[in-house]
Design a protein around this motif. Sequence first.
Motif, PDB file in Angstrom:
ATOM      1  N   ASP A   1       0.830  -1.200   0.000  1.00 25.02           N
ATOM      2  CA  ASP A   1       0.000   0.000   0.000  1.00 25.02           C
ATOM      3  C   ASP A   1       0.863   1.248   0.000  1.00 25.02           C
ATOM      4  O   ASP A   1       1.947   1.259   0.588  1.00 25.02           O
ATOM      5  CB  ASP A   1      -0.897   0.027   1.243  1.00 25.02           C
ATOM      6  CG  ASP A   1      -2.322  -0.354   0.940  1.00 25.02           C
ATOM      7  OD1 ASP A   1      -2.732  -0.239  -0.224  1.00 25.02           O
ATOM      8  OD2 ASP A   1      -3.041  -0.753   1.876  1.00 25.02           O
ATOM      9  N   TYR A   2       0.382   2.285  -0.650  1.00 23.63           N
ATOM     10  CA  TYR A   2       1.033   3.592  -0.663  1.00 23.63           C
ATOM     11  C   TYR A   2       0.006   4.643  -0.263  1.00 23.63           C
ATOM     12  O   TYR A   2      -1.176   4.531  -0.625  1.00 23.63           O
ATOM     13  CB  TYR A   2       1.531   3.947  -2.075  1.00 23.63           C
ATOM     14  CG  TYR A   2       2.812   3.272  -2.473  1.00 23.63           C
ATOM     15  CD1 TYR A   2       4.018   3.961  -2.448  1.00 23.63           C
ATOM     16  CD2 TYR A   2       2.830   1.950  -2.889  1.00 23.63           C
ATOM     17  CE1 TYR A   2       5.208   3.356  -2.813  1.00 23.63           C
ATOM     18  CE2 TYR A   2       4.012   1.325  -3.255  1.00 23.63           C
ATOM     19  CZ  TYR A   2       5.193   2.031  -3.218  1.00 23.63           C
ATOM     20  OH  TYR A   2       6.365   1.428  -3.578  1.00 23.63           O
TER      21      TYR A   2
ATOM     22  N   VAL B   1      -5.634   3.128  -4.287  1.00 19.74           N
ATOM     23  CA  VAL B   1      -4.884   4.005  -3.380  1.00 19.74           C
ATOM     24  C   VAL B   1      -5.894   4.545  -2.376  1.00 19.74           C
ATOM     25  O   VAL B   1      -6.896   5.126  -2.769  1.00 19.74           O
ATOM     26  CB  VAL B   1      -4.197   5.170  -4.135  1.00 19.74           C
ATOM     27  CG1 VAL B   1      -3.506   6.110  -3.162  1.00 19.74           C
ATOM     28  CG2 VAL B   1      -3.214   4.645  -5.166  1.00 19.74           C
ATOM     29  N   ASN B   2      -5.616   4.295  -1.093  1.00 26.61           N
ATOM     30  CA  ASN B   2      -6.560   4.683  -0.052  1.00 26.61           C
ATOM     31  C   ASN B   2      -5.760   5.052   1.192  1.00 26.61           C
ATOM     32  O   ASN B   2      -5.149   4.184   1.818  1.00 26.61           O
ATOM     33  CB  ASN B   2      -7.517   3.515   0.226  1.00 26.61           C
ATOM     34  CG  ASN B   2      -8.566   3.853   1.243  1.00 26.61           C
ATOM     35  OD1 ASN B   2      -8.271   4.283   2.342  1.00 26.61           O
ATOM     36  ND2 ASN B   2      -9.810   3.633   0.863  1.00 26.61           N
ATOM     37  N   ASP B   3      -5.763   6.327   1.554  1.00 23.53           N
ATOM     38  CA  ASP B   3      -4.975   6.783   2.699  1.00 23.53           C
ATOM     39  C   ASP B   3      -5.420   6.150   4.009  1.00 23.53           C
ATOM     40  O   ASP B   3      -4.588   5.831   4.858  1.00 23.53           O
ATOM     41  CB  ASP B   3      -5.028   8.308   2.820  1.00 23.53           C
ATOM     42  CG  ASP B   3      -4.030   9.009   1.900  1.00 23.53           C
ATOM     43  OD1 ASP B   3      -3.247   8.312   1.223  1.00 23.53           O
ATOM     44  OD2 ASP B   3      -4.033  10.254   1.865  1.00 23.53           O
TER      45      ASP B   3
ATOM     46  N   PHE C   1      -4.118   2.579   4.077  1.00 20.97           N
ATOM     47  CA  PHE C   1      -2.674   2.645   4.245  1.00 20.97           C
ATOM     48  C   PHE C   1      -2.316   2.967   5.696  1.00 20.97           C
ATOM     49  O   PHE C   1      -1.457   2.318   6.298  1.00 20.97           O
ATOM     50  CB  PHE C   1      -2.077   3.705   3.316  1.00 20.97           C
ATOM     51  CG  PHE C   1      -0.666   4.064   3.661  1.00 20.97           C
ATOM     52  CD1 PHE C   1       0.386   3.254   3.266  1.00 20.97           C
ATOM     53  CD2 PHE C   1      -0.382   5.197   4.415  1.00 20.97           C
ATOM     54  CE1 PHE C   1       1.701   3.565   3.604  1.00 20.97           C
ATOM     55  CE2 PHE C   1       0.925   5.511   4.759  1.00 20.97           C
ATOM     56  CZ  PHE C   1       1.959   4.690   4.351  1.00 20.97           C
ATOM     57  N   ALA C   2      -2.983   3.987   6.267  1.00 19.84           N
ATOM     58  CA  ALA C   2      -2.660   4.423   7.630  1.00 19.84           C
ATOM     59  C   ALA C   2      -2.929   3.325   8.642  1.00 19.84           C
ATOM     60  O   ALA C   2      -2.115   3.077   9.531  1.00 19.84           O
ATOM     61  CB  ALA C   2      -3.460   5.675   7.979  1.00 19.84           C
ATOM     62  N   GLU C   3      -4.045   2.640   8.507  1.00 17.01           N
ATOM     63  CA  GLU C   3      -4.368   1.576   9.472  1.00 17.01           C
ATOM     64  C   GLU C   3      -3.324   0.457   9.408  1.00 17.01           C
ATOM     65  O   GLU C   3      -2.829  -0.003  10.436  1.00 17.01           O
ATOM     66  CB  GLU C   3      -5.755   1.004   9.220  1.00 17.01           C
ATOM     67  CG  GLU C   3      -6.100  -0.063  10.232  1.00 17.01           C
ATOM     68  CD  GLU C   3      -7.522  -0.559  10.133  1.00 17.01           C
ATOM     69  OE1 GLU C   3      -7.809  -1.557  10.809  1.00 17.01           O
ATOM     70  OE2 GLU C   3      -8.324   0.018   9.384  1.00 17.01           O
ATOM     71  N   TYR C   4      -2.983   0.030   8.210  1.00 15.61           N
ATOM     72  CA  TYR C   4      -1.977  -1.027   8.068  1.00 15.61           C
ATOM     73  C   TYR C   4      -0.632  -0.555   8.617  1.00 15.61           C
ATOM     74  O   TYR C   4       0.045  -1.273   9.347  1.00 15.61           O
ATOM     75  CB  TYR C   4      -1.839  -1.439   6.598  1.00 15.61           C
ATOM     76  CG  TYR C   4      -0.687  -2.389   6.386  1.00 15.61           C
ATOM     77  CD1 TYR C   4      -0.800  -3.736   6.716  1.00 15.61           C
ATOM     78  CD2 TYR C   4       0.526  -1.934   5.892  1.00 15.61           C
ATOM     79  CE1 TYR C   4       0.260  -4.602   6.556  1.00 15.61           C
ATOM     80  CE2 TYR C   4       1.601  -2.786   5.737  1.00 15.61           C
ATOM     81  CZ  TYR C   4       1.464  -4.118   6.063  1.00 15.61           C
ATOM     82  OH  TYR C   4       2.523  -4.970   5.919  1.00 15.61           O
ATOM     83  N   PHE C   5      -0.235   0.660   8.260  1.00 13.58           N
ATOM     84  CA  PHE C   5       1.047   1.211   8.691  1.00 13.58           C
ATOM     85  C   PHE C   5       1.120   1.270  10.221  1.00 13.58           C
ATOM     86  O   PHE C   5       2.095   0.822  10.827  1.00 13.58           O
ATOM     87  CB  PHE C   5       1.239   2.613   8.092  1.00 13.58           C
ATOM     88  CG  PHE C   5       2.542   3.255   8.457  1.00 13.58           C
ATOM     89  CD1 PHE C   5       3.677   3.011   7.710  1.00 13.58           C
ATOM     90  CD2 PHE C   5       2.629   4.115   9.547  1.00 13.58           C
ATOM     91  CE1 PHE C   5       4.889   3.610   8.046  1.00 13.58           C
ATOM     92  CE2 PHE C   5       3.841   4.711   9.886  1.00 13.58           C
ATOM     93  CZ  PHE C   5       4.969   4.454   9.130  1.00 13.58           C
TER      94      PHE C   5
ATOM     95  N   ARG D   1       4.431  10.963   5.405  1.00 15.17           N
ATOM     96  CA  ARG D   1       3.828  10.266   4.264  1.00 15.17           C
ATOM     97  C   ARG D   1       2.514  10.921   3.811  1.00 15.17           C
ATOM     98  O   ARG D   1       1.808  10.383   2.981  1.00 15.17           O
ATOM     99  CB  ARG D   1       3.596   8.806   4.623  1.00 15.17           C
ATOM    100  CG  ARG D   1       4.887   8.019   4.687  1.00 15.17           C
ATOM    101  CD  ARG D   1       4.684   6.664   5.365  1.00 15.17           C
ATOM    102  NE  ARG D   1       5.810   5.788   5.174  1.00 15.17           N
ATOM    103  CZ  ARG D   1       6.939   5.837   5.871  1.00 15.17           C
ATOM    104  NH1 ARG D   1       7.096   6.749   6.810  1.00 15.17           N
ATOM    105  NH2 ARG D   1       7.921   4.992   5.634  1.00 15.17           N
ATOM    106  N   GLY D   2       2.212  12.091   4.385  1.00 18.93           N
ATOM    107  CA  GLY D   2       1.064  12.870   3.923  1.00 18.93           C
ATOM    108  C   GLY D   2      -0.269  12.477   4.528  1.00 18.93           C
ATOM    109  O   GLY D   2      -1.314  12.862   4.013  1.00 18.93           O
TER     110      GLY D   2
END
Length: 199
Positions: free
Chosen positions: A66-67, A99-101, A104-108, A129-130
């Motif tokens: 994910d990005y 692409v889904n922030d 991405f954030a939850e996984y990160f 990472r924005g």
Amino acid sequence: MGARKPLARIETADSEPIFIPVCVARRLDGADGSEPGSRAELLYEVRTLSDECAWSKLVDLVSRRDYSQKEATDRLVREGFSRDCASRAVERGVASRIVNDARFAEYFVRAKVSAGWGPMRIERELSRRGVPIEDVPGWPDEFFGDEGPTQRARELIERKPVPRENAYPKLVRFLVSRGFSLSVAKDVVSERLARDGDA
């Protein structure tokens, strides 16, 4: 981060050269049909092929991990695409949900919590990472659970051997570098050293 990749140079008879990503130059070189009649036609074809190549590159990138939107845009720019082209590809990725922030954030966050990172470091890295931490639902309670950052710091410091010299500042520095607040780090290290008789 990595440096920007080299660009291909297209010479034009009537004005200055155009620099484009190598993958776009290859597609342009292999395209069937006649040569573009004017610079405007060439620029239109370059833009069309750039959008196709940027989309293909984005799909390839997110097939591995994910990005965030910012990361994906920056990565495409480093691949040689213009910021506008990269933004169009990422907008298309958001629309098609590759692409889904939030995802991405939850996984990160979950990965970094399990790796022993503290809340401050996670917030700093997500911001880089924005993704603002305010956009992460349930932060921090849902991710740290009932134990909270203090208990996580205790677990982390238990696995760390106590240095022979300057134990207190070294252990405090270690916890702060992992993203725990200075007050949490001081309390946890003091606890550990008092218990072990090294205070």
